[in-house]
Scaffold this motif. Structure first.
Motif, PDB file in Angstrom:
ATOM      1  N   LYS A   1      53.873  28.254  45.859  1.00  0.00           N
ATOM      2  CA  LYS A   1      54.748  27.157  46.279  1.00  0.00           C
ATOM      3  C   LYS A   1      53.973  26.281  47.398  1.00  0.00           C
ATOM      4  O   LYS A   1      54.321  25.217  47.745  1.00  0.00           O
ATOM      5  CB  LYS A   1      56.011  27.522  46.922  1.00  0.00           C
ATOM      6  CG  LYS A   1      56.024  28.151  48.143  1.00  0.00           C
ATOM      7  CD  LYS A   1      57.471  28.647  48.609  1.00  0.00           C
ATOM      8  CE  LYS A   1      57.611  29.176  49.793  1.00  0.00           C
ATOM      9  NZ  LYS A   1      58.659  29.534  50.518  1.00  0.00           N
ATOM     10  N   PHE A   2      52.804  26.891  47.934  1.00  0.00           N
ATOM     11  CA  PHE A   2      52.107  26.288  49.101  1.00  0.00           C
ATOM     12  C   PHE A   2      50.966  25.489  48.517  1.00  0.00           C
ATOM     13  O   PHE A   2      50.187  24.874  49.028  1.00  0.00           O
ATOM     14  CB  PHE A   2      51.611  27.187  50.157  1.00  0.00           C
ATOM     15  CG  PHE A   2      52.927  27.698  50.894  1.00  0.00           C
ATOM     16  CD1 PHE A   2      53.923  27.114  51.396  1.00  0.00           C
ATOM     17  CD2 PHE A   2      52.670  29.062  50.978  1.00  0.00           C
ATOM     18  CE1 PHE A   2      54.764  27.911  51.782  1.00  0.00           C
ATOM     19  CE2 PHE A   2      53.832  29.817  51.243  1.00  0.00           C
ATOM     20  CZ  PHE A   2      55.016  29.173  51.967  1.00  0.00           C
ATOM     21  N   PHE A   3      50.786  25.642  47.234  1.00  0.00           N
ATOM     22  CA  PHE A   3      49.673  24.839  46.466  1.00  0.00           C
ATOM     23  C   PHE A   3      50.032  23.184  46.417  1.00  0.00           C
ATOM     24  O   PHE A   3      51.436  22.843  46.674  1.00  0.00           O
ATOM     25  CB  PHE A   3      49.625  25.036  44.939  1.00  0.00           C
ATOM     26  CG  PHE A   3      48.792  26.368  44.883  1.00  0.00           C
ATOM     27  CD1 PHE A   3      49.062  27.543  45.762  1.00  0.00           C
ATOM     28  CD2 PHE A   3      48.114  26.620  43.760  1.00  0.00           C
ATOM     29  CE1 PHE A   3      48.264  28.640  45.445  1.00  0.00           C
ATOM     30  CE2 PHE A   3      47.254  27.760  43.413  1.00  0.00           C
ATOM     31  CZ  PHE A   3      47.389  28.721  44.148  1.00  0.00           C
ATOM     32  N   LYS A   4      49.070  22.432  46.517  1.00  0.00           N
ATOM     33  CA  LYS A   4      49.340  20.856  46.604  1.00  0.00           C
ATOM     34  C   LYS A   4      49.055  20.304  45.426  1.00  0.00           C
ATOM     35  O   LYS A   4      48.403  20.807  44.433  1.00  0.00           O
ATOM     36  CB  LYS A   4      48.615  20.349  47.727  1.00  0.00           C
ATOM     37  CG  LYS A   4      48.828  20.914  49.063  1.00  0.00           C
ATOM     38  CD  LYS A   4      50.211  20.261  49.700  1.00  0.00           C
ATOM     39  CE  LYS A   4      50.360  20.698  51.288  1.00  0.00           C
ATOM     40  NZ  LYS A   4      51.459  20.345  51.624  1.00  0.00           N
ATOM     41  N   ASP A   5      49.631  18.898  45.127  1.00  0.00           N
ATOM     42  CA  ASP A   5      49.572  18.286  43.810  1.00  0.00           C
ATOM     43  C   ASP A   5      48.278  18.012  43.729  1.00  0.00           C
ATOM     44  O   ASP A   5      47.394  17.700  44.584  1.00  0.00           O
ATOM     45  CB  ASP A   5      50.322  17.064  43.985  1.00  0.00           C
ATOM     46  CG  ASP A   5      51.793  17.191  43.982  1.00  0.00           C
ATOM     47  OD1 ASP A   5      52.369  18.315  43.527  1.00  0.00           O
ATOM     48  OD2 ASP A   5      52.598  16.150  44.447  1.00  0.00           O
ATOM     49  N   PHE A   6      47.793  18.154  42.395  1.00  0.00           N
ATOM     50  CA  PHE A   6      46.241  17.728  42.060  1.00  0.00           C
ATOM     51  C   PHE A   6      46.372  16.879  40.582  1.00  0.00           C
ATOM     52  O   PHE A   6      47.030  17.724  39.504  1.00  0.00           O
ATOM     53  CB  PHE A   6      45.540  19.111  41.811  1.00  0.00           C
ATOM     54  CG  PHE A   6      44.197  19.138  41.464  1.00  0.00           C
ATOM     55  CD1 PHE A   6      43.003  18.731  42.059  1.00  0.00           C
ATOM     56  CD2 PHE A   6      43.867  19.274  40.021  1.00  0.00           C
ATOM     57  CE1 PHE A   6      41.945  18.527  41.859  1.00  0.00           C
ATOM     58  CE2 PHE A   6      42.612  19.013  39.700  1.00  0.00           C
ATOM     59  CZ  PHE A   6      41.649  18.792  40.595  1.00  0.00           C
ATOM     60  N   ASN A   7      45.724  16.072  40.470  1.00  0.00           N
ATOM     61  CA  ASN A   7      45.720  15.058  39.598  1.00  0.00           C
ATOM     62  C   ASN A   7      44.404  14.978  38.689  1.00  0.00           C
ATOM     63  O   ASN A   7      43.535  14.174  39.534  1.00  0.00           O
ATOM     64  CB  ASN A   7      46.375  13.691  39.582  1.00  0.00           C
ATOM     65  CG  ASN A   7      46.483  12.912  38.557  1.00  0.00           C
ATOM     66  OD1 ASN A   7      46.148  13.238  37.206  1.00  0.00           O
ATOM     67  ND2 ASN A   7      47.132  11.705  38.580  1.00  0.00           N
ATOM     68  N   LEU A   8      43.994  15.535  37.793  1.00  0.00           N
ATOM     69  CA  LEU A   8      42.649  15.623  37.247  1.00  0.00           C
ATOM     70  C   LEU A   8      42.524  14.046  36.489  1.00  0.00           C
ATOM     71  O   LEU A   8      41.015  13.845  36.834  1.00  0.00           O
ATOM     72  CB  LEU A   8      42.528  16.474  35.825  1.00  0.00           C
ATOM     73  CG  LEU A   8      42.610  17.958  35.981  1.00  0.00           C
ATOM     74  CD1 LEU A   8      42.579  18.614  34.811  1.00  0.00           C
ATOM     75  CD2 LEU A   8      40.965  18.124  36.461  1.00  0.00           C
ATOM     76  N   LYS A   9      43.287  13.303  36.522  1.00  0.00           N
ATOM     77  CA  LYS A   9      42.997  12.003  36.078  1.00  0.00           C
ATOM     78  C   LYS A   9      42.493  11.019  36.976  1.00  0.00           C
ATOM     79  O   LYS A   9      41.934   9.928  36.992  1.00  0.00           O
ATOM     80  CB  LYS A   9      44.312  11.281  35.670  1.00  0.00           C
ATOM     81  CG  LYS A   9      44.587  11.864  34.078  1.00  0.00           C
ATOM     82  CD  LYS A   9      45.902  11.181  33.622  1.00  0.00           C
ATOM     83  CE  LYS A   9      45.967  11.572  32.167  1.00  0.00           C
ATOM     84  NZ  LYS A   9      46.984  11.060  31.238  1.00  0.00           N
ATOM     85  N   GLU A  10      42.720  11.631  38.291  1.00  0.00           N
ATOM     86  CA  GLU A  10      41.985  10.878  39.556  1.00  0.00           C
ATOM     87  C   GLU A  10      40.454  10.938  39.484  1.00  0.00           C
ATOM     88  O   GLU A  10      39.734  10.194  40.071  1.00  0.00           O
ATOM     89  CB  GLU A  10      42.322  11.454  40.849  1.00  0.00           C
ATOM     90  CG  GLU A  10      44.023  10.998  41.312  1.00  0.00           C
ATOM     91  CD  GLU A  10      44.389  11.557  42.745  1.00  0.00           C
ATOM     92  OE1 GLU A  10      43.335  12.020  43.387  1.00  0.00           O
ATOM     93  OE2 GLU A  10      45.513  11.666  42.707  1.00  0.00           O
ATOM     94  N   LEU A  11      39.939  11.793  38.811  1.00  0.00           N
ATOM     95  CA  LEU A  11      38.421  12.285  38.561  1.00  0.00           C
ATOM     96  C   LEU A  11      38.085  11.723  37.176  1.00  0.00           C
ATOM     97  O   LEU A  11      36.838  11.225  37.397  1.00  0.00           O
ATOM     98  CB  LEU A  11      38.225  13.602  38.554  1.00  0.00           C
ATOM     99  CG  LEU A  11      38.332  14.578  39.860  1.00  0.00           C
ATOM    100  CD1 LEU A  11      38.590  15.978  39.543  1.00  0.00           C
ATOM    101  CD2 LEU A  11      37.435  14.110  40.782  1.00  0.00           C
ATOM    102  N   THR A  12      38.868  11.740  36.205  1.00  0.00           N
ATOM    103  CA  THR A  12      38.476  11.249  34.984  1.00  0.00           C
ATOM    104  C   THR A  12      39.030   9.938  34.391  1.00  0.00           C
ATOM    105  O   THR A  12      38.397   9.731  33.309  1.00  0.00           O
ATOM    106  CB  THR A  12      38.925  12.442  33.985  1.00  0.00           C
ATOM    107  OG1 THR A  12      40.504  12.196  33.914  1.00  0.00           O
ATOM    108  CG2 THR A  12      38.605  13.851  34.096  1.00  0.00           C
ATOM    109  N   GLY A  13      39.816   9.379  34.993  1.00  0.00           N
ATOM    110  CA  GLY A  13      40.569   8.130  34.679  1.00  0.00           C
ATOM    111  C   GLY A  13      41.809   8.358  33.745  1.00  0.00           C
ATOM    112  O   GLY A  13      41.948   9.314  33.318  1.00  0.00           O
ATOM    113  N   GLU A  14      42.753   7.418  34.155  1.00  0.00           N
ATOM    114  CA  GLU A  14      44.087   7.342  33.601  1.00  0.00           C
ATOM    115  C   GLU A  14      43.899   7.554  32.026  1.00  0.00           C
ATOM    116  O   GLU A  14      45.039   8.214  31.472  1.00  0.00           O
ATOM    117  CB  GLU A  14      44.766   6.181  33.915  1.00  0.00           C
ATOM    118  CG  GLU A  14      44.969   6.104  35.429  1.00  0.00           C
ATOM    119  CD  GLU A  14      45.881   7.343  35.871  1.00  0.00           C
ATOM    120  OE1 GLU A  14      46.822   7.700  34.858  1.00  0.00           O
ATOM    121  OE2 GLU A  14      45.670   7.644  36.936  1.00  0.00           O
ATOM    122  N   GLU A  15      42.955   7.253  31.270  1.00  0.00           N
ATOM    123  CA  GLU A  15      43.079   7.362  29.874  1.00  0.00           C
ATOM    124  C   GLU A  15      42.632   8.834  29.168  1.00  0.00           C
ATOM    125  O   GLU A  15      43.224   8.763  28.071  1.00  0.00           O
ATOM    126  CB  GLU A  15      42.194   6.306  29.091  1.00  0.00           C
ATOM    127  CG  GLU A  15      42.237   4.863  29.558  1.00  0.00           C
ATOM    128  CD  GLU A  15      43.645   4.182  29.248  1.00  0.00           C
ATOM    129  OE1 GLU A  15      44.170   4.592  28.007  1.00  0.00           O
ATOM    130  OE2 GLU A  15      44.492   3.769  30.059  1.00  0.00           O
TER     131      GLU A  15
END
Length: 198
Positions: free
Chosen positions: A170-184
């Protein structure tokens, strides 16, 4: 994308140059680069560099956890970078390892009191819908053992006598791979994770 591990598990500032973890995409996976002080405490585990080694959390180690918050499926990358050993665990739920000893492209360089490690984490190792992240650094022996974390336990969550526990998802934070790879971009389907649902 770069992260700095600046606190102990319970929120105190670290007393040395922070461990940094850099992440950047590659066609075959995610490149993880670690830069850290070299404490040489405890001594290195036995075994051949460049090979998986169990129980690395008992040594000087940097760990990265990638989590699917929906399923609590975890790809856990443990890298004992100073001596060139590593361990990959795929977990389903809290502390339930179902795959280990997976291969990894991994290299390490060490200069006096610092080390750098580079690993290519294949896309197939990431659980579907990966959306959470945390990273840890551990070193020292006995009472001098230090547990450092990117996202520590918040002060209001600390309890008397509590011990460090890196599986408190529950202490992990949000992480979005698309911030690195691009939205597509979409995470390729993985036969490894498909086998878990069978």
């Amino acid at each position: 994308m770069e992260f700095r591990i600046e606190h102990t598990w319970d929120g105190l500032p670290v007393s040395h140059e922070p461990v940094t973890i850099g992440l950047r995409p590659d066609n075959a996976g995610l490149l993880m680069e670690v830069r850290a002080p070299f404490f040489n405490d405890p001594p290195a585990p036995p075994g051949e560099p460049g090979k998986p080694f169990g129980g690395l959390w008992d040594y000087e180690v940097v760990e990265a956890f990638f989590l699917s918050g929906r399923t609590e499926a975890v790809f856990r990358s443990l890298s004992f970078v100073p001596m060139g050993k590593y361990l990959l665990l795929l977990l389903s739920g809290r502390r339930k390892a179902w795959k280990e000893g997976l291969p990894l492209e991994f290299e390490v360089t060490r200069v006096k009191t610092k080390w750098e490690g580079k690993a290519l984490l294949p896309w197939s190792y990431f659980p579907p819908c990966t959306d959470k992240f945390n990273a840890f650094a551990i070193h020292g022996s006995g009472e001098e053992r230090k547990y450092e974390v990117l996202y520590p336990v918040p002060p209001h969550e600390l309890q008397e006598g509590q011990e460090p526990d890196f599986h408190r998802l529950k202490f992990f934070k949000d992480f979005n791979l698309k911030e690195l790879t691009g939205e597509e971009w979409t995470l390729p389907e993985s036969e490894i994770w498909k086998s878990l649902s069978k």
